[in-house]
Design a protein around this motif. Structure first.
Motif, mmCIF file in Angstrom:
data_model
loop_
_atom_site.group_PDB
_atom_site.id
_atom_site.type_symbol
_atom_site.label_atom_id
_atom_site.label_comp_id
_atom_site.label_asym_id
_atom_site.label_seq_id
_atom_site.Cartn_x
_atom_site.Cartn_y
_atom_site.Cartn_z
ATOM 1 N N ILE A 84 -0.330 -4.194 -2.816
ATOM 2 C CA ILE A 84 -1.330 -3.284 -2.253
ATOM 3 C C ILE A 84 -0.940 -1.830 -2.505
ATOM 4 N N TYR B 61 -3.011 0.810 -4.811
ATOM 5 C CA TYR B 61 -3.693 1.772 -3.939
ATOM 6 C C TYR B 61 -4.188 2.977 -4.741
ATOM 7 N N GLU B 62 -5.500 3.190 -4.704
ATOM 8 C CA GLU B 62 -6.183 4.291 -5.394
ATOM 9 C C GLU B 62 -6.023 4.226 -6.915
ATOM 10 N N ARG C 153 -3.775 1.156 3.906
ATOM 11 C CA ARG C 153 -4.092 1.294 2.481
ATOM 12 C C ARG C 153 -5.325 0.481 2.102
#
Length: 240
Positions: free
Chosen positions: A177, A181-182, A213
């Motif tokens: 994750i 993330y992003e 997140r």
């Protein structure tokens, strides 16, 4: 990622700049842009064909009502000045034939439609992805396996929360994750509300970090009192 690349390209950004922003190699960026430009060109070409044929729509509709074959319709339109192709005519006529008829929803497996917009999609259960990562530590292929899960454009993780995760699995899940993330899209299905994610992971601090997140930028679809798909066709007889 594809949407972001196209938006940046439309804004006049260079391929090298886009590559740095989305954190993907420039070959991938070129491939996405080329695919997008081909789609635009195809739509423009198709739009031009449709515009030409729309001038003959009433005639085509009349010929269809007379049950004339597509070949015969094509010949009649040529006499009337149509200089387009036969395949364009058949596609246009087919659209007129099905207009007004019932449309049936076409269902696909999870992630299949996403491949059109996102690119490469991986669908797996949370337990399976963590099992694969744990097993890969035995033959020193952990980082290779881990990077496979980072490389896909969309990662779909099913059944999070069905079982409590051991410590080593919680750490692996957090790493996935955190790394995506992003940077990469993730879809997660779970039978646990976010406030109960501490029950899934041994470490509540880690659970909060994962949850934060996941929630950030997320679109959350909550199903209340949903009927199980597996049992919805079963009729239960009342006890006598």
């Amino acid at each position: 990622m594809r949407t972001a690349v196209i938006k940046l390209w439309q804004d006049g950004k260079s391929k090298k700049f886009i590559s740095r922003v989305v954190n993907h190699d420039i070959k991938t960026i070129r491939k996405i842009i080329k695919s997008y430009e081909q789609e635009v060109a195809g739509k423009l070409q198709e739009s031009t064909k449709v515009t030409i044929l729309s001038n003959y729509q009433d005639q085509i509709q009349q010929f269809l009502e007379q049950n004339l074959s597509k070949v015969r319709i094509f010949e009649e339109l040529q006499k009337a000045g149509y200089n387009g192709s036969y395949p364009s005519l058949t596609n246009y006529a087919r659209g007129l034939e099905v207009s007004g008829k019932v449309c049936v929803r076409f269902h696909t497996l999870a992630g299949e439609e996403a491949q059109v917009d996102f690119g490469e999609v991986l669908f797996t259960t949370t337990a399976e992805i963590l099992r694969q990562l744990h097993m890969s530590k035995a033959d020193n292929s952990y980082y290779k396996k881990f990077n496979e899960y980072l490389a896909v454009d969309l990662l779909i993780l099913d059944e999070l929360g069905f079982k409590k995760l051991p410590n080593y699995s919680s750490d692996d899940f957090f790493e996935i994750i955190a790394k995506r993330y992003e940077k990469g899209s993730v879809i997660i299905t779970s039978n646990k509300p976010f406030e109960n994610w501490g029950e899934i992971f041994d470490d509540k601090v880690l659970a909060n970090a994962i949850r934060d997140r996941v929630i950030h930028h997320a679109i959350i679809c909550k199903i209340n009192n949903g009927i199980s798909y597996r049992t919805k066709s079963i009729s239960f007889e009342p006890n006598n």
